[in-house]
Scaffold this motif. Structure first.
Motif: not given
Length: 348
Positions: A249-253, A163-170, A255-259
């Motif tokens: 992982p960079l996107r997750f970081a 789920a994480l690795i496919n997040w936003g993947a084309r 979004l976590l910062g924004v949260l």
């Protein structure tokens, strides 16, 4: 400047498949106990493919720095119905490097990758080849039919990883897809065009596109030995795959910062509101300590994630070879047949 590669000329038809042939790449690491049995089963499959499709086959055993008798046994394997290559790496470089070494040494058009522990059943090789030749598929990948026999936490971790690795993947990686897969000649050519050294084979084989089909299978039980993939090593490989193939992982970081920034902003508004309406200041020591610890921990996580990607960039810039071959031997069916005929003539 041309930024792509045209591989349309390598399209496979039933008529051209026999001329292109099939290379079976098998990375092996301390598989001495079952290697001879695996080779016999592959030889039987090669004979069946020869009879059905007139398909010439070879097997490329890549010894990834084994410490047992794997290399000695591989040297002695006969080229009865298929050519045999033995590629011995100078040390244990890891499975991804071994797969690349096999791909580099494969002489045939299509390439089939499978593990050397016997859990990838050779009996379905003919089915995979059928999807390539008869069905016209360029990537035929296999996946476990189910994970009912695995612990719940492992299943949850696998699902979370994909789920994480496919997040936003084309081009998404199918869940449970393994390294047991067949690539057509043009898919092989496309995979060879990818220059990165930090490779995640499952991801790259999906990223190249083309027509792909899934084949479910039941992994066979290990006939010998134990797996070398401990939970710690699996976690390491997961992190390697994530940071090599995906920016999730960079996107997750981010979004976590924004949260956290949003939560901190709302918390500040609540303090101002309470002070304005009641005239009392909120005691700040516990909330201050908790806030600092939370922000500090998140910052360290983010620094670690960024550090992983910086390490990958450094590795790519160094441009070191991903493997070294210490020994390479080859046996061909034609050579052995000629030698046998010569021996009979001399005896006569």
């Amino acid at each position: 400047m041309k930024l792509g590669t045209d591989v349309s000329g390598l399209s496979t038809t039933a008529a051209t498949a026999a001329a292109q042939g099939l290379s079976i790449v098998v990375p092996v690491y301390n598989e001495a106990a079952g290697l001879a049995s695996l080779h016999q089963r592959l030889s039987d499959q090669a004979k069946a493919l020869k009879d059905r499709y007139r398909l010439a086959c070879e097997v490329v055993y890549v010894d990834d720095g084994s410490t047992d008798a794997t290399l000695a046994i591989a040297r002695g394997l006969a080229a009865g119905t298929l050519d045999v290559q033995v590629v011995s790496l100078s040390r244990n470089f890891g499975k991804e490097a071994a797969l690349m070494a096999g791909l580099d040494h494969a002489r045939r058009g299509a390439v089939l990758f499978m593990d050397g522990d016997g859990q990838h059943p050779p009996d379905i090789v003919e089915q995979l080849v059928g999807h390539w030749i008869d069905g016209g598929y360029d990537v035929v990948y296999t996946a476990k039919a189910h994970r009912d026999n695995e612990p719940f936490l492992r299943r949850l971790a696998v699902h979370g990883f994909y789920a994480l690795i496919n997040w936003g993947a084309r081009q998404k990686i199918p869940e449970d897809a393994g390294d047991f897969r067949l690539l057509s000649p043009r898919a092989v050519a496309a995979l060879r065009q990818l220059p990165e050294r930090n490779r995640f084979f499952k991801g790259l084989a999906s990223w190249i596109g083309f027509r792909q089909i899934r084949v479910d299978y039941e992994p066979a039980a290990r006939a010998h030995g134990v797996t070398t993939f401990s939970p710690g090593r699996l976690v390491g490989l997961s992190i390697e795959g994530l940071t090599s193939f995906s920016v999730a992982p960079l996107r997750f970081a981010s979004l976590l910062g924004v949260l956290l920034a949003t939560v901190a902003f709302l918390f500040g508004l609540s303090i101002l509101w309470e002070t304005w309406t009641t005239g009392k200041s909120v005691p700040g020591y516990p909330s201050l300590v908790i806030g600092l610890m939370t922000i500090g921990g998140v910052q360290l996580i983010m620094i670690g994630i960024v550090g992983e990607y910086i390490g990958k960039i450094l590795s790519e810039l160094k441009a070191r070879p991903i493997y070294f071959v210490a020994e390479h031997s080859e046996k061909r069916v034609e050579a052995e047949t000629s030698a046998s005929a010569g021996g009979r003539t001399a005896a006569e």
